[in-house]
Motif scaffolding. Structure first.
Motif, mmCIF file in Angstrom:
data_model
loop_
_atom_site.group_PDB
_atom_site.id
_atom_site.type_symbol
_atom_site.label_atom_id
_atom_site.label_comp_id
_atom_site.label_asym_id
_atom_site.label_seq_id
_atom_site.Cartn_x
_atom_site.Cartn_y
_atom_site.Cartn_z
ATOM 1 N N MET A 17 32.373 -9.406 18.107
ATOM 2 C CA MET A 17 31.762 -8.895 16.876
ATOM 3 C C MET A 17 32.836 -8.369 15.922
ATOM 4 S SD MET A 17 28.527 -9.505 16.930
ATOM 5 C CE MET A 17 29.030 -11.037 17.756
ATOM 6 N N LYS A 21 33.632 -9.838 12.183
ATOM 7 C CA LYS A 21 33.874 -9.007 10.998
ATOM 8 C C LYS A 21 35.178 -9.422 10.320
ATOM 9 C CE LYS A 21 34.844 -4.220 9.618
ATOM 10 N NZ LYS A 21 34.926 -2.801 10.069
ATOM 11 N N PHE A 26 29.919 -11.938 8.758
ATOM 12 C CA PHE A 26 28.703 -11.164 8.504
ATOM 13 C C PHE A 26 28.153 -11.408 7.097
ATOM 14 C CE2 PHE A 26 30.352 -8.028 11.848
ATOM 15 C CZ PHE A 26 29.655 -8.676 12.855
ATOM 16 N N ARG A 27 28.876 -12.150 6.276
ATOM 17 C CA ARG A 27 28.367 -12.533 4.960
ATOM 18 C C ARG A 27 27.471 -13.771 5.045
ATOM 19 N NH1 ARG A 27 31.349 -14.433 1.349
ATOM 20 N NH2 ARG A 27 30.329 -13.429 -0.432
ATOM 21 N N TYR A 63 24.892 -11.942 17.373
ATOM 22 C CA TYR A 63 25.224 -12.250 15.980
ATOM 23 C C TYR A 63 23.993 -12.754 15.241
ATOM 24 C CZ TYR A 63 27.054 -14.791 11.977
ATOM 25 O OH TYR A 63 27.263 -15.257 10.709
ATOM 26 N N ARG A 66 21.348 -10.060 14.445
ATOM 27 C CA ARG A 66 21.840 -9.183 13.379
ATOM 28 C C ARG A 66 21.650 -9.820 12.011
ATOM 29 N NH1 ARG A 66 25.807 -8.244 9.757
ATOM 30 N NH2 ARG A 66 26.902 -6.230 9.783
ATOM 31 N N GLN A 67 22.083 -11.083 11.888
ATOM 32 C CA GLN A 67 22.018 -11.753 10.583
ATOM 33 C C GLN A 67 20.582 -12.042 10.160
ATOM 34 O OE1 GLN A 67 25.263 -10.794 10.175
ATOM 35 N NE2 GLN A 67 25.227 -12.440 8.663
ATOM 36 N N THR A 92 29.944 -6.573 4.952
ATOM 37 C CA THR A 92 31.363 -6.394 5.256
ATOM 38 C C THR A 92 31.610 -6.078 6.724
ATOM 39 O OG1 THR A 92 31.278 -4.021 4.746
ATOM 40 C CG2 THR A 92 31.819 -5.536 2.930
ATOM 41 N N GLY A 93 30.556 -5.654 7.439
ATOM 42 C CA GLY A 93 30.728 -5.255 8.828
ATOM 43 C C GLY A 93 31.021 -3.783 8.989
ATOM 44 N N GLU A 94 30.943 -3.020 7.900
ATOM 45 C CA GLU A 94 31.072 -1.569 8.038
ATOM 46 C C GLU A 94 29.993 -1.074 9.005
ATOM 47 O OE1 GLU A 94 30.487 2.473 5.330
ATOM 48 O OE2 GLU A 94 30.867 0.543 4.345
ATOM 49 N N ILE A 96 28.307 -2.696 11.933
ATOM 50 C CA ILE A 96 28.612 -3.915 12.674
ATOM 51 C C ILE A 96 27.423 -4.443 13.452
ATOM 52 C CG2 ILE A 96 29.401 -2.991 14.900
ATOM 53 C CD1 ILE A 96 31.917 -4.878 14.439
ATOM 54 N N HIS A 181 27.665 -4.797 22.793
ATOM 55 C CA HIS A 181 26.889 -5.700 21.945
ATOM 56 C C HIS A 181 26.082 -6.645 22.815
ATOM 57 C CE1 HIS A 181 28.756 -4.884 17.962
ATOM 58 N NE2 HIS A 181 29.710 -4.405 18.729
#
Length: 348
Positions: A17, A21, A26-27, A63, A66-67, A92-94, A96, A181
């Motif tokens: 993960m 990032k 993550f975009r 992943y 999350r998305q 941005t993964g700030e 995560i 994760h």
């Protein structure tokens, strides 16, 4: 879409993960200007690539979940203020990891049995209840909680609440899985206060408009992870198989190609337009059943390759996935059966 680059496997899910990032993954699939403006098919392709590269389908699913949740809940249904608050940090993964909390102990995700409740309070809401099987919860920076907000003519109305990890009264019971994760754990809400702007604007219809479609979104995108996991498992088992097993290996490779093609088709269907009517249920059901049949044949491939520790780990993952959302799969299949009995010329 940003493609995962070649990279050595054998690192932890948390490491993967962090790598996602670093690569800007993550975009993928999130709306512009925060994301790349892609769709669910892009999320599926990236989850597949991460699974193949890592050799671990739990990385791909962590992943993907999350998305999907970020796009479906906040990207598609969030208010402008909610998008502006949360999407930059998620892209941005700030933040995560993101989790969705629907299922409850002894209730699963059946709305009639859900008990977690949000009561109106001055300036916001008070949430109380217990959630089970919350994917990524051990590391989630944000949890989307589905809770009862009222009843109309005996029917429960549900809200979806954007709940920060540090909300007072939120207990993420990760135990030994803390910081991991792709793991699941219970989440308890003990008089958690959230302001009004934490509630997604779906007018008490969060279960029908968000939770139910999410099940199909996750299943459809997850097919690409399952396809990659099957290919990985086949490659491991084939290395130990004798030459006389080449015919069976070739047949299984054909299954793998069909599973991959079906997974891509199911993911593309999600991008055809809003609403569950665009989800390719026939392909979803077909690919899942074909995968199950292929796994049965792979398990008895001569040579013992399917008995290795790595192979058994993948078999256990498939067995676990088979227990998730059994009710939903039954609904899908019953819906297809109705079409067949009605004499429909196509199951599309």
């Amino acid at each position: 879409m940003t493609e995962p680059a070649g990279h050595a496997a054998h690192q932890s899910a948390a490491g993967w993960m962090a790598e996602a990032k670093r690569r800007g993954l993550f975009r993928v699939g999130l709306p512009a200007p925060w994301g790349d403006g892609g769709g669910y098919a892009d999320i599926a392709a990236t989850a597949r690539a991460l699974t193949l590269e890592s050799g671990d389908p739990s990385v791909g699913m962590a992943y993907a979940v999350r998305q999907i949740a970020t796009r479906a809940f906040i990207g598609e249904h969030g208010s402008p203020a909610q998008k502006q608050r949360w999407l930059p940090a998620l892209a941005t993964g700030e933040i995560i990891a993101l989790s969705l909390a629907v299922s409850e102990p002894d209730a699963g995700a059946r709305p009639k049995l859900l008990k977690t409740r949000a009561e109106k309070a001055p300036g916001g809401w008070r949430l109380n209840g217990r959630k089970a099987w919350v994917t990524n919860a051990p590391v989630a920076g944000l949890i989307i909680v589905i809770a009862i907000v009222g009843e109309v003519e005996g029917r429960k109305r549900f809200g979806a609440f954007l709940t920060p990890r540090d909300a007072e009264g939120l207990d993420i019971q990760a135990g030994d899985d803390a910081g991991k994760h792709g793991k699941h754990c219970p989440v308890v809400l003990d008089n958690v206060f959230l302001s009004d702007d934490a509630l997604l604007p779906v007018d008490g219809d969060a279960f029908t408009r968000l939770a139910l479609p999410f099940r199909t979104l996750e299943d459809s995108v997850g097919l690409s992870v399952q396809a990659a996991a099957f290919e990985t498992l086949l490659a491991k088992a084939a290395t130990a198989a004798p030459a006389e097993a080449d015919g069976e290996i070739g047949a299984l490779a054909g299954f793998a190609a069909l599973i991959h093609m079906g997974a891509e088709k199911a993911a593309r269907a999600l991008d055809a337009g809003p609403g569950r009517e665009h989800h390719d249920i026939a392909t979803l059901v077909g690919v899942k059943n074909l995968n199950a049949l292929a796994l049965e044949r792979l398990a008895v491939l001569p040579g013992g390759g399917a008995d290795s520790a790595d192979a058994q780990r993948l078999f256990k993952w498939f067995a676990l996935m088979a227990t998730v959302a059994r009710h939903a799969r039954g609904v899908y299949q019953a819906r297809l059966a109705e079409r067949v009995r009605a004499g429909a010329g196509s199951t599309e």
